[in-house]
Write a protein that holds these residues in place. Structure first.
Motif, mmCIF file in Angstrom:
data_model
loop_
_atom_site.group_PDB
_atom_site.id
_atom_site.type_symbol
_atom_site.label_atom_id
_atom_site.label_comp_id
_atom_site.label_asym_id
_atom_site.label_seq_id
_atom_site.Cartn_x
_atom_site.Cartn_y
_atom_site.Cartn_z
ATOM 1 N N LYS A 74 0.841 -1.209 0.000
ATOM 2 C CA LYS A 74 0.000 0.000 0.000
ATOM 3 C C LYS A 74 0.875 1.258 0.000
ATOM 4 O O LYS A 74 1.786 1.393 0.816
ATOM 5 N N THR A 75 0.598 2.142 -0.944
ATOM 6 C CA THR A 75 1.252 3.449 -0.956
ATOM 7 C C THR A 75 0.254 4.487 -0.460
ATOM 8 O O THR A 75 -0.864 4.573 -0.978
ATOM 9 N N TRP A 76 0.651 5.221 0.534
ATOM 10 C CA TRP A 76 -0.207 6.292 1.039
ATOM 11 C C TRP A 76 0.155 7.585 0.330
ATOM 12 O O TRP A 76 1.320 7.875 0.129
ATOM 13 N N ARG A 77 -0.868 8.345 0.003
ATOM 14 C CA ARG A 77 -0.621 9.658 -0.602
ATOM 15 C C ARG A 77 -1.006 10.735 0.404
ATOM 16 O O ARG A 77 -2.171 10.877 0.757
ATOM 17 N N ILE A 78 -0.012 11.453 0.860
ATOM 18 C CA ILE A 78 -0.217 12.453 1.905
ATOM 19 C C ILE A 78 -0.055 13.848 1.305
ATOM 20 O O ILE A 78 0.973 14.163 0.704
ATOM 21 N N GLY A 79 -1.079 14.655 1.448
ATOM 22 C CA GLY A 79 -1.011 16.030 0.965
ATOM 23 C C GLY A 79 -0.587 16.984 2.069
ATOM 24 O O GLY A 79 -0.747 16.696 3.243
ATOM 25 N N ILE A 80 -0.028 18.100 1.665
ATOM 26 C CA ILE A 80 0.235 19.179 2.621
ATOM 27 C C ILE A 80 -0.730 20.313 2.307
ATOM 28 O O ILE A 80 -0.837 20.757 1.157
ATOM 29 N N LEU A 81 -1.457 20.737 3.335
ATOM 30 C CA LEU A 81 -2.512 21.729 3.144
ATOM 31 C C LEU A 81 -1.937 23.091 2.770
ATOM 32 O O LEU A 81 -0.912 23.505 3.307
ATOM 33 N N ASN A 82 -2.613 23.734 1.837
ATOM 34 C CA ASN A 82 -2.261 25.112 1.508
ATOM 35 C C ASN A 82 -2.726 26.009 2.657
ATOM 36 O O ASN A 82 -3.924 26.154 2.886
ATOM 37 N N PRO A 83 -1.802 26.624 3.392
ATOM 38 C CA PRO A 83 -2.221 27.423 4.552
ATOM 39 C C PRO A 83 -2.978 28.685 4.156
ATOM 40 O O PRO A 83 -3.665 29.280 4.974
ATOM 41 N N LEU A 84 -2.854 29.081 2.894
ATOM 42 C CA LEU A 84 -3.530 30.298 2.440
ATOM 43 C C LEU A 84 -4.864 29.989 1.763
ATOM 44 O O LEU A 84 -5.635 30.878 1.442
ATOM 45 N N LYS A 85 -5.103 28.705 1.504
ATOM 46 C CA LYS A 85 -6.394 28.292 0.940
ATOM 47 C C LYS A 85 -6.647 26.874 1.405
ATOM 48 O O LYS A 85 -6.152 25.911 0.828
ATOM 49 N N LYS A 86 -7.424 26.772 2.468
ATOM 50 C CA LYS A 86 -7.449 25.529 3.220
ATOM 51 C C LYS A 86 -8.285 24.421 2.587
ATOM 52 O O LYS A 86 -8.420 23.356 3.152
ATOM 53 N N THR A 87 -8.829 24.685 1.420
ATOM 54 C CA THR A 87 -9.589 23.623 0.762
ATOM 55 C C THR A 87 -8.738 22.854 -0.237
ATOM 56 O O THR A 87 -9.229 21.973 -0.928
ATOM 57 N N GLU A 88 -7.469 23.188 -0.316
ATOM 58 C CA GLU A 88 -6.644 22.473 -1.281
ATOM 59 C C GLU A 88 -5.281 22.115 -0.702
ATOM 60 O O GLU A 88 -4.792 22.744 0.228
ATOM 61 N N ALA A 89 -4.704 21.075 -1.283
ATOM 62 C CA ALA A 89 -3.346 20.682 -0.920
ATOM 63 C C ALA A 89 -2.389 21.351 -1.896
ATOM 64 O O ALA A 89 -2.745 21.651 -3.029
ATOM 65 N N ILE A 90 -1.162 21.584 -1.456
ATOM 66 C CA ILE A 90 -0.194 22.222 -2.334
ATOM 67 C C ILE A 90 0.909 21.269 -2.776
ATOM 68 O O ILE A 90 1.749 21.621 -3.569
ATOM 69 N N GLY A 91 0.876 20.071 -2.277
ATOM 70 C CA GLY A 91 1.867 19.094 -2.703
ATOM 71 C C GLY A 91 1.547 17.743 -2.102
ATOM 72 O O GLY A 91 0.888 17.666 -1.069
ATOM 73 N N ASN A 92 1.969 16.692 -2.766
ATOM 74 C CA ASN A 92 1.707 15.350 -2.277
ATOM 75 C C ASN A 92 2.997 14.573 -2.099
ATOM 76 O O ASN A 92 3.938 14.743 -2.860
ATOM 77 N N ILE A 93 2.992 13.718 -1.095
ATOM 78 C CA ILE A 93 4.093 12.786 -0.909
ATOM 79 C C ILE A 93 3.503 11.378 -0.993
ATOM 80 O O ILE A 93 2.568 11.066 -0.268
ATOM 81 N N SER A 94 4.024 10.558 -1.881
ATOM 82 C CA SER A 94 3.635 9.149 -1.915
ATOM 83 C C SER A 94 4.635 8.375 -1.087
ATOM 84 O O SER A 94 5.841 8.488 -1.284
ATOM 85 N N THR A 95 4.128 7.593 -0.151
ATOM 86 C CA THR A 95 5.050 6.952 0.781
ATOM 87 C C THR A 95 4.479 5.645 1.307
ATOM 88 O O THR A 95 3.264 5.461 1.365
ATOM 89 N N THR A 96 5.369 4.733 1.677
ATOM 90 C CA THR A 96 4.933 3.540 2.398
ATOM 91 C C THR A 96 5.090 3.742 3.894
ATOM 92 O O THR A 96 4.409 3.115 4.689
ATOM 93 N N SER A 97 5.986 4.610 4.286
ATOM 94 C CA SER A 97 6.230 4.808 5.712
ATOM 95 C C SER A 97 6.767 6.212 5.968
ATOM 96 O O SER A 97 7.836 6.568 5.470
ATOM 97 N N LEU A 98 6.028 6.989 6.717
ATOM 98 C CA LEU A 98 6.457 8.366 6.952
ATOM 99 C C LEU A 98 5.684 8.993 8.111
ATOM 100 O O LEU A 98 4.532 8.676 8.338
ATOM 101 N N SER A 99 6.360 9.862 8.814
ATOM 102 C CA SER A 99 5.675 10.715 9.784
ATOM 103 C C SER A 99 5.752 12.153 9.294
ATOM 104 O O SER A 99 6.800 12.589 8.826
#
Lengths: 252, 142
Positions: free
Chosen positions: A133-158
């Motif tokens: 399983k690959t998890w796709r983790i987005g980072i929230l756009n702090p200036l527009k909270k309804t969208e992500a500004i980037g994604n990290i695909s990862t198997t293991s991450l904090s």
């Protein structure tokens, strides 16, 4: 199976793919509620509240409270005072407990023999996978909270994010005593959620000086965004981010 | 020592883009050959000049088979040094974001603390809904 519950003043989401019944997830939520009962800074029945009121002596606190006190002190030293659980004369370890609680849940789920899951608690995310399983983790756009500004695909991450756009200025620069101004959002990725959370808080408080600090933390990567939409990314974070963010920039 | 990359992105302009995309569905395509496909109508669309924190921005979007295949910035702010600086760094990044955002499938999103009060309006809530998560509001606290 994905479930969402509300505890520790935030929304907690746990996703364990393929799970048939929700017993394990409910146990995890129960675990978090118990931690909240002990560490809530607001509940008058919590050990933390009673400790701050002087109703429990420092020498008589629970082993969990002792462990958190020591860890907060270690974190304060490690971050040159930029992470601090001392706030207006009281002990408020909320900035530590969330990551610590998420890590507790991580251990509990692993103890059940499950190694593919994702836990999210108010910005703190632990993703774990057996590799399929690959998890796709987005980072929230702090200036527009309804969208992500980037994604990290990862198997293991904090991944932990600190900022002041959701709860007001809940982080102060302990050196100046005022709200930090350089960044509106600081995300830290690395192997350990407790450390990532502490570092995100510290770098947010440090501002731009924190970029040099994080550079010295082995295994931890930063993405910091300021109020004008400029962002600062360590080279490895830039590699991790799949989209957005990474297209143009200059080395400083 | 690792190098820290400074990248510029006028994220505020993305808000304008989002509003624009909502509008575009209601617009009559300028191309007579435009056909309805997917979410968006095919064709080339010119957006109205919109005021942003960094000045007016005019956008042209090219859609084929219902997918946005190109975004062109026709009029970026340049009346003062600051805006020019931001424009120079933000345009390519904005373009990349726009083109890739429609294929993004995110499981979770990390942002500064989402309060339980703010959860229902959050991106995480939208992701949970999309994944069929059961949300227990019974224990919701503000």
């Amino acid at each position: 199976m994905r479930r969402t519950a509300f505890t520790m003043g935030t929304a907690v989401v746990i996703d364990i793919p393929g799970l048939k019944d929700d017993k394990i997830i409910e146990l995890a939520f129960q675990q978090l509620r118990q931690i909240d009962e002990r560490f809530s800074p607001y509940k008058k029945t919590s050990e933390l509240y009673r400790f701050n009121q002087g109703l429990i002596a420092a020498g008589r606190v629970s082993s969990d409270m002792k462990a958190v006190m020591k860890a907060c002190l270690d974190a304060e030293i490690h971050t040159n005072g930029y992470f601090s659980a001392k706030y207006s004369g009281i002990f408020d370890p909320s900035g530590y407990v969330k990551g610590w609680a998420v890590d507790r849940v991580r251990r509990s789920i692993l103890d059940q023999g499950l190694n593919t899951f994702c836990i999210s608690a108010g910005g703190d995310i632990v993703a774990s996978s057996n590799g399929e399983k690959t998890w796709r983790i987005g980072i929230l756009n702090p200036l527009k909270k309804t969208e992500a500004i980037g994604n990290i695909s990862t198997t293991s991450l904090s991944l932990a994010t600190s900022g002041n756009y959701e709860r007001g200025n809940h982080i102060v620069n302990p050196v100046t005593g005022s709200a930090p101004g350089d960044f509106v959002s600081v995300s830290i990725a690395g192997p350990d959620i407790i450390e990532a959370d502490v570092l995100a808080t510290a770098v947010f408080a440090m501002g731009k000086n924190g970029l040099d600090f994080i550079d010295k933390q082995e295994g931890y990567e930063v993405l910091a965004i300021d109020s004008r939409g400029r962002f600062y990314s360590s080279a490895e974070m830039e590699t991790m981010l799949e989209q957005g963010l990474t297209i143009t920039g200059k080395v400083v | 020592m690792k190098k820290t990359i400074l990248i510029l992105l006028a994220v505020a302009v993305l808000g304008v883009l989002a509003v624009y995309f909502v509008r575009i569905e209601d617009r009559t395509p300028t191309s007579s050959a435009a056909i309805k496909s997917g979410t968006y109508s095919n064709g080339t669309f010119k957006g109205v000049s919109a005021e942003t924190a960094y000045g007016p921005v005019e956008i042209k979007i090219v859609i084929e088979n219902g997918k946005i295949i190109d975004v062109v910035y026709l009029d970026m702010p340049s009346d003062d040094g600051r805006s020019t600086e931001i424009t120079g760094f933000s345009s390519p990044a904005l373009k990349e974001n726009t083109l890739k955002a429609q294929s993004a499938e995110i499981d979770f999103v990390s942002g500064a603390t989402i309060t339980s009060y703010g959860y229902q309006q959050s991106l995480q809530a939208a992701l949970d809904k999309a994944s069929g998560s059961e949300v227990n509001y019974r224990n919701s606290e503000v």
